[in-house]
Each structure stands twice: as structure tokens, then as C-alpha cells.
Design an enzyme around this catalytic site. Structure first.
Site, mmCIF file in Angstrom:
data_model
loop_
_atom_site.group_PDB
_atom_site.id
_atom_site.type_symbol
_atom_site.label_atom_id
_atom_site.label_comp_id
_atom_site.label_asym_id
_atom_site.label_seq_id
_atom_site.Cartn_x
_atom_site.Cartn_y
_atom_site.Cartn_z
ATOM 1 N N ASP A 1 0.882 -1.164 0.000
ATOM 2 C CA ASP A 1 0.000 0.000 0.000
ATOM 3 C C ASP A 1 0.920 1.215 0.000
ATOM 4 O O ASP A 1 1.541 1.527 1.012
ATOM 5 C CB ASP A 1 -0.873 -0.034 1.274
ATOM 6 C CG ASP A 1 -1.641 1.267 1.491
ATOM 7 O OD1 ASP A 1 -1.606 2.138 0.599
ATOM 8 O OD2 ASP A 1 -2.270 1.405 2.564
ATOM 9 N N ASP B 1 -13.112 5.796 2.307
ATOM 10 C CA ASP B 1 -11.681 5.849 2.629
ATOM 11 C C ASP B 1 -11.284 7.275 3.000
ATOM 12 O O ASP B 1 -11.165 8.144 2.138
ATOM 13 C CB ASP B 1 -10.898 5.359 1.401
ATOM 14 C CG ASP B 1 -9.388 5.383 1.614
ATOM 15 O OD1 ASP B 1 -8.921 5.938 2.628
ATOM 16 O OD2 ASP B 1 -8.669 4.849 0.747
ATOM 17 N N GLU C 1 -7.106 0.591 -4.848
ATOM 18 C CA GLU C 1 -7.163 0.533 -3.373
ATOM 19 C C GLU C 1 -8.507 0.024 -2.846
ATOM 20 O O GLU C 1 -8.521 -0.825 -1.947
ATOM 21 C CB GLU C 1 -6.828 1.910 -2.780
ATOM 22 C CG GLU C 1 -5.345 2.222 -2.907
ATOM 23 C CD GLU C 1 -5.004 3.688 -2.762
ATOM 24 O OE1 GLU C 1 -5.898 4.480 -2.387
ATOM 25 O OE2 GLU C 1 -3.849 4.050 -3.033
ATOM 26 N N LYS D 1 2.698 11.493 -3.506
ATOM 27 C CA LYS D 1 1.725 10.746 -4.306
ATOM 28 C C LYS D 1 0.775 11.687 -5.050
ATOM 29 O O LYS D 1 0.286 11.364 -6.127
ATOM 30 C CB LYS D 1 0.950 9.824 -3.375
ATOM 31 C CG LYS D 1 0.003 8.875 -4.069
ATOM 32 C CD LYS D 1 -0.548 7.895 -3.058
ATOM 33 C CE LYS D 1 -1.641 7.028 -3.607
ATOM 34 N NZ LYS D 1 -2.138 6.094 -2.587
#
Ligand code: AMP
Length: 609
Positions: free
Chosen positions: A10, A201, A178, A74
Site C-alpha cells: 500500500d 476511505d 485501493e 503521491k
């Protein structure tokens, strides 16, 4: 572990994790300090020859060297220099972005290192995870990986993530969404075909809501909506400002970075506590304040509320109503907040599934996907069943079935047990298999002790969970629910693969001995009850026996002696039951005296008498 090992990763905006399958179980690796979470932060020392620093030690440099401590990279993966989204991202970052308009954005890391592509920085995080995994695997080389990305990542972002993996020395076997990884971790691939689920999330810096449909064993993303600038960091900032006001901190104080840390820690504590102290010494007249969960919730409500619109938009895009969903699962550390769970419940009209660690679910799912690719997990629905019941021996030698025979595997079941003896420090878990009432007539598959905090009789709580995975391996987990201390024991053979003749023999014996087994169970139960009653009567006699007359005392003592005699006589159930009934009846008055005495004492303590 075999050489065809594939790890699951992850690669998060805030934190990253790595894991691999071990004997049918996804396991996340810890670094040398025992921490499984690695902050996705890289610090570049001023000396260009010095190695970049990754993880916690890098995160600690953020306040001191903001221009050379790269976090949230990211957000920049696949970004083009000069584009509005890139400029917007650059505006919040303390480090500089470069690059010619239209070309890939780069990060200025200072000194002779030049400007690096975001994926080159992600590669440093991945390299650290790879080293952690290799150390955890006693030096075995780890060369293949599954890496997760947000569902909304475009081709360029996916390609850049793959490149980051390759730069770190991996062959990237798959780029996985994800939310799909999270659904795998929650075991939702075992739902019925065409089940629809929502994945909520909320991480440190981003919010995503994905709606997935399970189709021929594969999750399809029906809709996704979110905000790449919404998460736990916003909560920290709001709380920091609130606290600054409470502490009357000057606007230009250099204590703000410290206060942000304190805010984050307090926020995390308030997920399990309802009030927490915050210390900020040597800054202003006030060095401590108390913050309640209610205050935090009022403060963060407007931030959390923003997620509602995204959820509703994703539902509308998928043309679904909340009632069309079979499950709502939580991902991201910030979903540990009770206020988030309540809000999700409110939006979707159902309690979210909270059975997995929200900050590990994506990594666990990536690991499971890696296991499927490497063949460590069989990606087929196994309609195998347990041939015989599985359970543990309980106090008094009885069989307590946890997974009955003929249960379809994989399966999971558990029960909460308590301590039969005061101040006991450990509980012996004997895992047994078979259909007989008394544990000694069944087969023992394994034995171990689980320690717990000494507690009065009946006050300890030890959870015992049995899980049989798709490979037929039984994992027994015992946990002291008070301290969280736990033990997991793996029973690799025997739980499912028992020879047919043995199964038949066991079942035939259980039928043949049904009557005596039943008798045996009643006897064992009566013995446990006798031991409990004798202890209680002795205790009561010591406390209130003086208030009885001699004849009453003598009668109770005779009844006690008869229970003891019946116990040592062994197998005479009728005699023991009769003796127990007599003792029960004979101690009624003693019990009443005890209650009166306790009430008098209570009233005296309150000053009423
Ligand atoms: P993630 O991006 O999933 O690693 O989530 C990181 C965010 O989760 C950070 O903002 C953390 O402060 C937050 N977080 C972690 N644990 C908790 C907790 N127990 N309660 C509230 N927020 C938490």
C-alpha cells in the site's frame, strides 16, 4: 517461504505498508523498530552524498527542513508542470516544484541531486519497504510486488507508480485499485455474485468513496468520487487553531509545529477516550487544557460533512440507493473516529463494517492479491466442510464446540470465556476435535496457554477465535480483551483432512456412547457447580456465620461434608445433585444474612445508620 513470493504494497499518500502471505495468512512486515507503518516521507540531507532518509526519521525533519523533506508526493505522481492542478498542489507544499510546462513535474530536493520525478521519490519509500520485508524474511530477496493506487488514477499515474516499483527493484505484477484491495481484506470477494459495496476511505490527506460490484469474482468500480484535499490533516489543522486560541498562543509563535503534533495525538486518543489532557509547557501562561471528544466532534463536523456530498454523488453516478448496497467498509486511519463511523452510518442507513484495521486494510488486500497471483491463495471457491466439530476443552473437562461439523470452509467463529478461578493468570487452550461430550474422549490437535491479567473469578474475558482458511488450516487466536495480549496458534493438519474411516468411527462412537456422554456432561457440570458452591458457602460462613445459631451452623457443615463426600465418591451423579440441592436449600438464611449485612455496611458508609 518460497522463491515465488510476491509482496503486497500500500503506497499511501501519508503512510505505506508491505506484506506477504504466510501459510494462508496475510502478514504485514514491521521495520527494525517493530512498526508496520512507514510514513511516506523522504528527507534529503544537505550533503548530496548522504543517503536520503525515509519514514519516521524523515518525518521528524519536516519542521526543521521543510524544503528538503518531501511528503505527500503521491499527489504529484503523473502531474504535468504548469497545469492548474499541479500549481494548486504546489501552493500548499513547503518544497519547490520545477519542470518545463507540459512536461512531468519534478521536485527540487536541493544540492547536487538535481530535481527528481515524484516516482523517483516514491521509489525510495518502496526501497525501504523492500529492505524491511527482506530483513523480516531473514534475508530472502523480494523481487515481485503488487502495488495499490487510488481508483481514480489515470493511465499516466498508474504507469508512474509502476515505474516507481521498478526503480526500487521490483517486478510489478499488478497495479491494484485501493478499494478493491480493501474489499479483499474484508473478505467481500466471498459475497454473492453482483453484490455491491461502498468503500469509504478517509486517510490523512485524501477522501475517496468507491462503489464496487462483484462480478465473476472480480471487483468492478461502478463509481468513485472524492477530494484529494480532505482528511485527517484538515482535522489536525482545525484542532491546532482551536488549541492555539485556548492557549492564547501568539500568531507568530514557533510552537505551531509542536501544537499540530499535539493536536493529532489528542485527536487519535479521543477515538477511544472521551476526554484528554493537552500539555504545551513554557509557551504561555496556560500549560495544560482538557479537550473532550464532544468538543472535537463539534469542531470537525463541518470537515466530515464534506464527505457526504461525495458519497451521494457516487451513489447517483452508480444509479444506486444506499439500500442497494450489501456492505459499507471503512478504510484510512481517520475512520477510527467514532464521529466518522456515525456519519457513515447516517449517510448509508447502515452501520459500516469495522472488522478490519482501517489503516491496514489496503495493504492486507494487496497482500492477498499477491498471494492469489503467486498461487499461495487458491482463488477458487472451496466448498469443503469440516468433517468433525472443533472446539476447546472448558473447565471441568467438557467439550465446547466452536465450529460444528459440516461447516463450510473458509469459516470463522469465536466465543468469549471467563476465568473460573480467582487471580488466575493464564488459561490453557486445548484445541480438540470430535463429537464426544467430554474433552478427554476427543482428539487433541494442539495446546497452548494465554496469559491474562489476574482478576476476580468470572471477571477476566478471553476471546477465543477459530478460523479455518481456504487451505484447511486452522488458526486459533486467543486474546485477553482487557490487555489486548494475544496468541495465535496455527494447526496445519488434521482440522479438515481427516481420513473417512476415522470420521465414521468418531461419529459411531458418539452415537454409541450418547447416554453415558450425556451423563458425563451432567456430572462434570455438577462438579463445577459443587466447587463453586462450596467456595461461596465457605466465604459466607466466614463473613456472616457468627450470626447463625450453633444448630444451624452444624446443619450447614453436615451438608457441606455431604457435598464433599459425594464429590470424592466420584461418579454418583444422583448423590451429588441431591447433596447440592440440600446445601442450596440449607444456606438460604445464610444468604439473606449476607445481603442484610452488606446493606447495613453500605448504609453505614453513607452515614445513614
Ligand atoms: P492513513 O492515510 O490511512 O494512514 O490515515 C492517516 C490519518 O489517520 C492521519 O490523519 C491520522 O492522524 C489518522 N488516524 C490514525 N489513527 C487514528 C485514530 N485512532 N483516530 C483518529 N484518527 C486517526
Amino acid at each position: 517461504m518460497k522463491t515465488d513470493l510476491i509482496v503486497g504494497i500500500d503506497l499511501g499518500t501519508t503512510n505505506s505498508l508491505i506484506g506477504a502471505m504466510d501459510a494462508g495468512f496475510p502478514v504485514l512486515f514491521a521495520d527494525a523498530d517493530g512498526r508496520r507503518l512507514t510514513p511516506s516521507v523522504v528527507y534529503f540531507p544537505a550533503d548530496a552524498d548522504a543517503e536520503p532518509v525515509v519514514g519516521f526519521p524523515a518525518a521528524r525533519q519536516r519542521a526543521l527542513h521543510p524544503a528538503r523533506t518531501i511528503f505527500s508526493v503521491k499527489r504529484l505522481v503523473g502531474a504535468r508542470a504548469g497545469e492548474p492542478a499541479t500549481l494548486e498542489a504546489a501552493a500548499d507544499l513547503p518544497y519547490a516544484l520545477t519542470g518545463k510546462p507540459g512536461e512531468s513535474a519534478r521536485v527540487r530536493v536541493g544540492g547536487a541531486r538535481g530535481d527528481l520525478l515524484p516516482e523517483e521519490i516514491s521509489a525510495l519509500v518502496l526501497r525501504k519497504l523492500k529492505a524491511d520485508a527482506e530483513r523480516a524474511l531473514d534475508g530472502q530477496t523480494v523481487a515481485r510486488a503488487v502495488i495499490t493506487v487510488p481508483a481514480y488514477f489515470n493511465d499516466a499515474q498508474r504507469a508512474a507508480t509502476k515505474r516507481a516499483g521498478e526503480l526500487a527493484g521490483f517486478t510489478v505484477e499488478r497495479i491494484l485499485n485501493e478499494p478493491t484491495a480493501a474489499a479483499l481484506a474484508y473478505g467481500l470477494d466471498r459475497l454473492d455474485e453482483r453484490s455491491k459495496i461502498a468503500v469509504y476511505d478517509l486517510g490523512g490527506g485524501t477522501f475517496d468513496l468507491s462503489i464496487l460490484e462483484l462480478n465473476a469474482g472480480v471487483f468492478q468500480v461502478l463509481a468513485t468520487n472524492g477530494n484529494t484535499r480532505l482528511g485527517g490533516d484538515d482535522i489536525d489543522a482545525a484542532l491546532m487553531n482551536f488549541l492555539a486560541e485556548k492557549f492564547a498562543l501568539a500568531a507568530d509563535s514557533d510552537a505551531f509545529p509542536r501544537l499540530r503534533e499535539l493536536a493529532r495525538e489528542a485527536k487519535e486518543r479521543l477515538s477511544t477516550e472521551t476526554e484528554t489532557p493537552i500539555y504545551l509547557p513554557f509557551q504561555t501562561a496556560r500549560s495544560e487544557i482538557a479537550l473532550t471528544r464532544a468538543e472535537l466532534e463539534t469542531l470537525v463536523r463541518p470537515i466530515l460533512e464534506k464527505t457526504r456530498a461525495h458519497c451521494l454523488r457516487a451513489l447517483a453516478d452508480a444509479r444506486l440507493a444506499p439500500t442497494d448496497l450489501q456492505r459499507v467498509i471503512l478504510v484510512g486511519g481517520a475512520t477510527r473516529m467514532p464521529a466518522v463511523r456515525a456519519l457513515v452510518g447516517e449517510i448509508f442507513g447502515r452501520d459500516p463494517d469495522t472488522t478490519q484495521h482501517p489503516d491496514e486494510a489496503v495493504a492486507i488486500g494487496a497482500t492477498i492479491q499477491a498471494g492469489i497471483l503467486s498461487g499461495a491463495v487458491r482463488n477458487v471457491v472451496l466448498l469443503d466442510v469440516t468433517p468433525l466439530s472443533l472446539g476447546i476443552e472448558t473447565f471441568g473437562g467438557l467439550t465446547n464446540v466452536i465450529i460444528p461439523r459440516n461447516t463450510t470452509i473458509p469459516t470463522k467463529a469465536g466465543e468469549l470465556f471467563t476465568n473460573p478461578v480467582a487471580a488466575q493468570q493464564a488459561m490453557r487452550i486445548r484445541v480438540i476435535q470430535g463429537e464426544r461430550e467430554l474433552a478427554r474422549d476427543n482428539w487433541t490437535l494442539g495446546e497452548f496457554d494465554v496469559e491474562f491479567q489476574p482478576a476476580p473469578r468470572g471477571a477476566a474475558r478471553v476471546g477465543v477465535q477459530f478460523e479455518i482458511d481456504a487451505n484447511g488450516i486452522l488458526h486459533v487466536l486467543a486474546r485477553d480483551t482487557k490487555t489486548g495480549q494475544e496468541k495465535v496458534v496455527k494447526i496445519t493438519s488434521g482440522a479438515v483432512d481427516v481420513a473417512d474411516e476415522q470420521v465414521e468411527k468418531m461419529i459411531a462412537e458418539s452415537v454409541e456412547h450418547a447416554f453415558e456422554d450425556y451423563h458425563g456432561r451432567l456430572l462434570a457440570e455438577a462438579k463445577v457447580k459443587a466447587a463453586e458452591t462450596l467456595a461461596a458457602v465457605r466465604h459466607a460462613l466466614a463473613l456472616a456465620g457468627g450470626q447463625l445459631d450453633a444448630a444451624q451452623r452444624a446443619e450447614i457443615e453436615a451438608q457441606v461434608a455431604e457435598v464433599e463426600a459425594a464429590l470424592s465418591a466420584g461418579d454418583d451423579l444422583a448423590r451429588l445433585q441431591k447433596a447440592l440441592a440440600a446445601l442450596d436449600a440449607g444456606t438460604q438464611e445464610l444468604a439473606t444474612l449476607l445481603i442484610e449485612q452488606a446493606m447495613d455496611e453500605a448504609l453505614q458508609r453513607k452515614g445513614v445508620l
